[in-house]
Scaffold this motif. Structure first.
Motif, PDB file in Angstrom:
ATOM      1  N   UNK A   7       0.852  -1.205   0.000  1.00 21.06           N
ATOM      2  CA  UNK A   7       0.000   0.000   0.000  1.00 21.06           C
ATOM      3  C   UNK A   7       0.878   1.241   0.000  1.00 21.06           C
ATOM      4  N   UNK A   8       0.604   2.183  -0.878  1.00 17.40           N
ATOM      5  CA  UNK A   8       1.430   3.385  -0.956  1.00 17.40           C
ATOM      6  C   UNK A   8       0.686   4.648  -0.559  1.00 17.40           C
ATOM      7  N   UNK A   9      -0.624   4.532  -0.304  1.00 20.77           N
ATOM      8  CA  UNK A   9      -1.373   5.722   0.100  1.00 20.77           C
ATOM      9  C   UNK A   9      -2.614   5.298   0.890  1.00 20.77           C
ATOM     10  N   UNK A  10      -2.881   6.045   1.974  1.00 23.95           N
ATOM     11  CA  UNK A  10      -4.089   5.808   2.764  1.00 23.95           C
ATOM     12  C   UNK A  10      -4.922   7.085   2.708  1.00 23.95           C
ATOM     13  N   UNK A  11      -6.185   6.959   2.334  1.00 27.96           N
ATOM     14  CA  UNK A  11      -7.068   8.124   2.253  1.00 27.96           C
ATOM     15  C   UNK A  11      -8.294   7.851   3.125  1.00 27.96           C
ATOM     16  N   UNK A  12      -8.502   8.712   4.105  1.00 23.34           N
ATOM     17  CA  UNK A  12      -9.560   8.454   5.085  1.00 23.34           C
ATOM     18  C   UNK A  12     -10.345   9.714   5.398  1.00 23.34           C
ATOM     19  N   UNK A  13     -11.618   9.540   5.761  1.00 25.05           N
ATOM     20  CA  UNK A  13     -12.348  10.626   6.407  1.00 25.05           C
ATOM     21  C   UNK A  13     -12.150  10.433   7.898  1.00 25.05           C
ATOM     22  N   UNK A  14     -11.663  11.466   8.563  1.00 27.00           N
ATOM     23  CA  UNK A  14     -11.359  11.361   9.999  1.00 27.00           C
ATOM     24  C   UNK A  14     -11.973  12.530  10.743  1.00 27.00           C
ATOM     25  N   UNK A  15     -12.150  12.334  12.028  1.00 23.05           N
ATOM     26  CA  UNK A  15     -12.592  13.424  12.882  1.00 23.05           C
ATOM     27  C   UNK A  15     -11.472  14.478  12.876  1.00 23.05           C
ATOM     28  N   UNK A  16     -11.860  15.737  12.773  1.00 24.50           N
ATOM     29  CA  UNK A  16     -10.875  16.816  12.627  1.00 24.50           C
ATOM     30  C   UNK A  16      -9.823  16.788  13.750  1.00 24.50           C
ATOM     31  N   UNK A  17     -10.313  16.654  14.984  1.00 22.59           N
ATOM     32  CA  UNK A  17      -9.381  16.695  16.134  1.00 22.59           C
ATOM     33  C   UNK A  17      -8.400  15.532  16.110  1.00 22.59           C
ATOM     34  N   UNK A  18      -8.881  14.359  15.697  1.00 22.03           N
ATOM     35  CA  UNK A  18      -8.006  13.179  15.658  1.00 22.03           C
ATOM     36  C   UNK A  18      -6.885  13.415  14.652  1.00 22.03           C
ATOM     37  N   UNK A  19      -7.219  14.007  13.511  1.00 20.56           N
ATOM     38  CA  UNK A  19      -6.197  14.246  12.486  1.00 20.56           C
ATOM     39  C   UNK A  19      -5.190  15.280  12.973  1.00 20.56           C
ATOM     40  N   UNK A  20      -5.675  16.294  13.687  1.00 21.15           N
ATOM     41  CA  UNK A  20      -4.732  17.304  14.192  1.00 21.15           C
ATOM     42  C   UNK A  20      -3.721  16.657  15.142  1.00 21.15           C
ATOM     43  N   UNK A  21      -4.185  15.697  15.942  1.00 22.16           N
ATOM     44  CA  UNK A  21      -3.243  14.995  16.842  1.00 22.16           C
ATOM     45  C   UNK A  21      -2.241  14.178  16.032  1.00 22.16           C
ATOM     46  N   UNK A  22      -2.722  13.548  14.962  1.00 22.13           N
ATOM     47  CA  UNK A  22      -1.810  12.711  14.165  1.00 22.13           C
ATOM     48  C   UNK A  22      -0.744  13.543  13.462  1.00 22.13           C
ATOM     49  N   UNK A  23      -1.047  14.822  13.233  1.00 23.74           N
ATOM     50  CA  UNK A  23      -0.075  15.688  12.552  1.00 23.74           C
ATOM     51  C   UNK A  23       0.754  16.516  13.533  1.00 23.74           C
ATOM     52  N   UNK A  24       0.557  16.285  14.833  1.00 19.75           N
ATOM     53  CA  UNK A  24       1.200  17.147  15.841  1.00 19.75           C
ATOM     54  C   UNK A  24       2.726  17.133  15.697  1.00 19.75           C
TER      55      UNK A  24
END
Ligand code: SAM
Length: 270
Positions: free
Chosen positions: A130-147
């Motif tokens: 797999x070379x790419x993951x595309x997801x709909x995520x809760x906004x806050x959860x994504x902000x944590x993942x990009x912290x």
């Protein structure tokens, strides 16, 4: 079951996508080409499954709720050999049983309550091709993942995703894009999984990070010593990564590149 009588179950995050503009953006950012092999978790009523199949891709869709069969089974009939419905729990699925030619994308509108365990499952079992993951995520959860380093949201999962190639928010998605509408807004999130695959998917890398973050107020050295690592070896790993072990460094302050360096040194020494 007749479609009119479907009662969504909140415990399975059944907020179905109804906004066709969002659907089109998902497909674009996934860069699907014919021949792509896609893993989808939670096809629901099949809006995304159908659109992926229409792009001439193979799609494996894992769905936990058998009540959705009247919506999904017709897709399997309409796209024979392209759409495969897999009934069960995506968190415990035996991913080794999927055809060995290899998945190239993960594309899904996942239930928000299982975002973290599901991402760890993908990392442990699905990323060989797999070379790419595309997801709909809760906004806050994504902000944590990009912290970024030195911020509160920084944690093991975000670091592993960063090591694999990092992610970005493609666009914000209003809660009214779903029926029923969830309680929070969402984002369309994209992660590349093209770098450091061998290291970043190793269980030992996750364990190191989780040990280092166990008590957030304590230093990285204290946490790792408590987890049984030898103090002098960790000190040496820090020094070789350009960090000063005498300073009170906390796990959240260390960059992703330095975590990869520390891990590789510790692996070589233990
Ligand atoms: N993809 C559809 C859409 O965009 O309209 C449905 C998305 S809905 C947010 C989440 C879906 O995941 C639901 O169909 C739900 O039944 C399914 N689901 C929830 N937990 C699951 C699990 N552990 N394994 C597989 N599917 C699950």
């Amino acid at each position: 079951m007749s479609p009119e009588f479907f009662v969504p179950k909140p415990k399975w995050g059944q907020n179905f996508l109804v906004d066709r503009n969002v659907l089109s953006d998902i497909l674009d950012v996934a860069e699907l080409t014919s021949g792509c092999s896609v893993l989808e978790v939670g096809p629901g009523k099949g809006i995304l499954t159908e659109a992926i199949a229409e792009r001439c891709c193979r799609v494996f869709s894992i769905e936990i709720d058998r009540r959705l069969e009247p919506w999904l089974a017709p897709l399997e009939e309409r796209f024979p050999g392209q759409v495969s419905l897999l009934w069960g729990d995506a968190q415990t699925w035996d991913y080794a049983s999927l055809p060995s030619e290899g998945l190239t994308r993960i594309v899904a509108n996942i239930p928000y309550s299982i975002t973290t365990p599901l991402l760890w499952t993908f990392i442990s079992h699905c990323l060989k091709t797999v070379r790419r993951i595309v997801l709909l995520l809760e906004e806050e959860a994504m902000e944590r993942l990009l912290a970024q380093p030195k911020t509160k949201g920084r944690g093991p999962l975000g670091i592993v995703l960063g090591a694999l190639g990092g992610g970005r928010i493609v666009r914000r998605v209003d809660r009214r894009s779903f029926r029923p509408a969830p309680h929070t807004d969402s984002v369309l999130a994209m992660f590349n999984t093209t770098e450091n695959l061998e290291t970043a998917t190793r269980p030992a890398f996750r364990t190191l990070l989780e040990d280092a973050f166990r008590h957030r107020r304590k230093t990285l050295l204290w946490n790792l010593r408590s987890a049984g690592y030898q103090c002098d070896i960790v000190g040496e790993a820090l020094t070789r990564s350009g960090l000063n072990p005498k300073q009170k460094i906390r796990a959240e302050e260390v960059s992703t590149e330095n975590w990869l360096r520390i891990f590789s040194y510790l692996q070589a020494r233990t």
